[in-house]
Structure formats: C-alpha cells, structure tokens
Design an enzyme around this catalytic site. Structure first.
Site, PDB file in Angstrom:
ATOM      1  N   ASP A 166       0.852  -1.189   0.000  1.00  0.00           N
ATOM      2  CA  ASP A 166       0.000   0.000   0.000  1.00  0.00           C
ATOM      3  C   ASP A 166       0.882   1.230   0.000  1.00  0.00           C
ATOM      4  O   ASP A 166       1.958   1.231   0.601  1.00  0.00           O
ATOM      5  CB  ASP A 166      -0.910   0.017   1.229  1.00  0.00           C
ATOM      6  CG  ASP A 166      -2.010  -1.031   1.165  1.00  0.00           C
ATOM      7  OD1 ASP A 166      -2.334  -1.474   0.047  1.00  0.00           O
ATOM      8  OD2 ASP A 166      -2.539  -1.393   2.231  1.00  0.00           O
ATOM      9  N   ASP A 180      -7.148  -1.393  -4.494  1.00  0.00           N
ATOM     10  CA  ASP A 180      -8.194  -0.986  -3.549  1.00  0.00           C
ATOM     11  C   ASP A 180      -9.162   0.006  -4.184  1.00  0.00           C
ATOM     12  O   ASP A 180     -10.378  -0.073  -3.964  1.00  0.00           O
ATOM     13  CB  ASP A 180      -7.561  -0.347  -2.310  1.00  0.00           C
ATOM     14  CG  ASP A 180      -6.732  -1.334  -1.510  1.00  0.00           C
ATOM     15  OD1 ASP A 180      -6.957  -2.548  -1.657  1.00  0.00           O
ATOM     16  OD2 ASP A 180      -5.864  -0.886  -0.742  1.00  0.00           O
TER      17      ASP A 180
END
Length: 223
Positions: A166, A180
């Site tokens: 991330d 995401d």
C-alpha cells in the site's frame, strides 16, 4: 396441404419454440429478435463475447497498473509520509497484512481464500453477463482482487501470507493502492446496479416481477 413458395423465393423468417411461445427469428444481420413480454432475453453470443472481453480487458488493465505502481512504490518510497495534497492525500510505503484499506490485519490466510473465492465467482458469473455496467463493475472487482491476491501469494513473508503493498495515504485514516481503488469503485457500481434492479444478464427486476411466469419459462428454455 403444405404450402409452397415460388422458385427462388426464400422465407424471411423462421419460427423457434422459445418455451414461452413461438417467436420469430430473423437471419438478417443486425435484426432484432422478438421476445415475449417479460421473458428473459438471452444475450447474443457475439455481444456476450464482447462483454466478457471488456470485463477481462479491464481486469488486466487494473492488474498491470496496480503491479507497476507497487513496483514503483517499493523503489521510490519509504515509511515516511510525503504529502501530495497537504494532509488530504500523501504517499507512504506500507506492508499491509490485512484487507483492502488496511483493515482486518492478522487474517492473511482467510483473506487469501476470500480473494480466491471472489475470483472464482466472477469467472462463473461472466458466463451469463449481459450488461455493460456489470461487465465494468466485475472487471474492476476482478482486477483489484487479483492485484492484491498476487501480493499475498508472491510476496514476503510467504505463500498465501504475503503482505500487500500500500502507498496511497488518505488523510490519517488508511493507506491503500490502485487495486483498492478498483475494488471500492466496483462495490459502488454493484450497489447502484442492485438498487436500480439491473441484473447481471441485463434484465431488470421489474420485468421479472411483472411477468414472473414468462421469465421462469424463458430460464428453463435457455438451460
């Protein structure tokens, strides 16, 4: 006596038993098929192939962008946040053990199995796709699910326990990635389509409610 046609004349239409009555079928390219009111239309093979191609193409695009941006983040970022839009948006490298948006940490094996199940369900549903909007939603969802699944299968600390990369920091709330974003957008589209009563095959709930018997007959005839 059976009727005859003059030499050289061909019938423009033939009839086919659809299970809900006899509906004319034309052989003229581009001609529309006449469907009994309330019956569930079967997407033409060519249209279904185009929708499946759209779904898969979008999924591949999401996967490629997701993995390229993760590779860039690994080389260019670190754990220190870099503000892009003040405190609203920043870049920060995080190794996420949880699900999308850094939730459910510590459940890596379970999340891996869930991601595999999602991929299998989407592939099965794609066989009856008849809606462009659903093709887009499922393509985004498939690409996002596979993007994070690749991390879980291939990255440290091990197979099916890998940490997801991330790097997009939203305020001080959570850190995510391109996969995401695709998953969240897909979820929004699915909610919208369900709220509007649009089914995966392109029909609407209102059509089935108005003619439940005809819809059931059409489903049995199809398969």
């Amino acid at each position: 006596m059976p009727s005859t046609l003059p030499d050289g004349d061909l019938p423009d239409e033939s009839t086919a038993d659809t299970g809900v009555g006899v509906a004319p079928v034309t052989d003229v390219p581009g001609a529309e098929r006449v469907v009994e009111p309330g019956a569930e239309p079967v997407a033409a093979p060519e249209r279904r192939r185009r929708l499946v191609a759209l779904l898969l193409g979008l999924a591949v695009a999401v996967l490629v962008v997701d993995q390229l941006t993760k590779a860039w983040a690994l080389n260019a970022l670190d754990a220190e946040r870099r503000d892009v839009l003040g405190s609203l948006l920043g870049l920060q490298l995080v190794f996420n053990k949880g699900a999308a948006l850094s939730i459910a940490e510590g459940m890596t094996w379970v999340l891996t199995l869930v991601a595999v199940a999602v991929v299998v369900v989407i592939v099965r549903v794609a066989r009856r796709i008849g809606s462009t909007a659903w093709a887009v939603a499922l393509g985004l969802l498939l690409g996002g699910a596979v993007g994070n699944l690749v991390d879980r299968l291939a990255r440290e600390p091990g197979f099916a326990r890998g940490h997801v990369i991330d790097f997009i920091a939203y305020l001080d709330w959570f850190v995510g990635n391109v996969a995401d974003i695709a998953i969240v957008v897909a979820a929004g589209l699915v909610v919208l389509l369900v709220a509007r009563g649009v089914r995966v095959d392109g029909t609407r709930e209102s059509d089935h409610d108005a003619h439940p018997g005809a819809a059931e007959d059409a489903e049995r005839a199809r398969g």
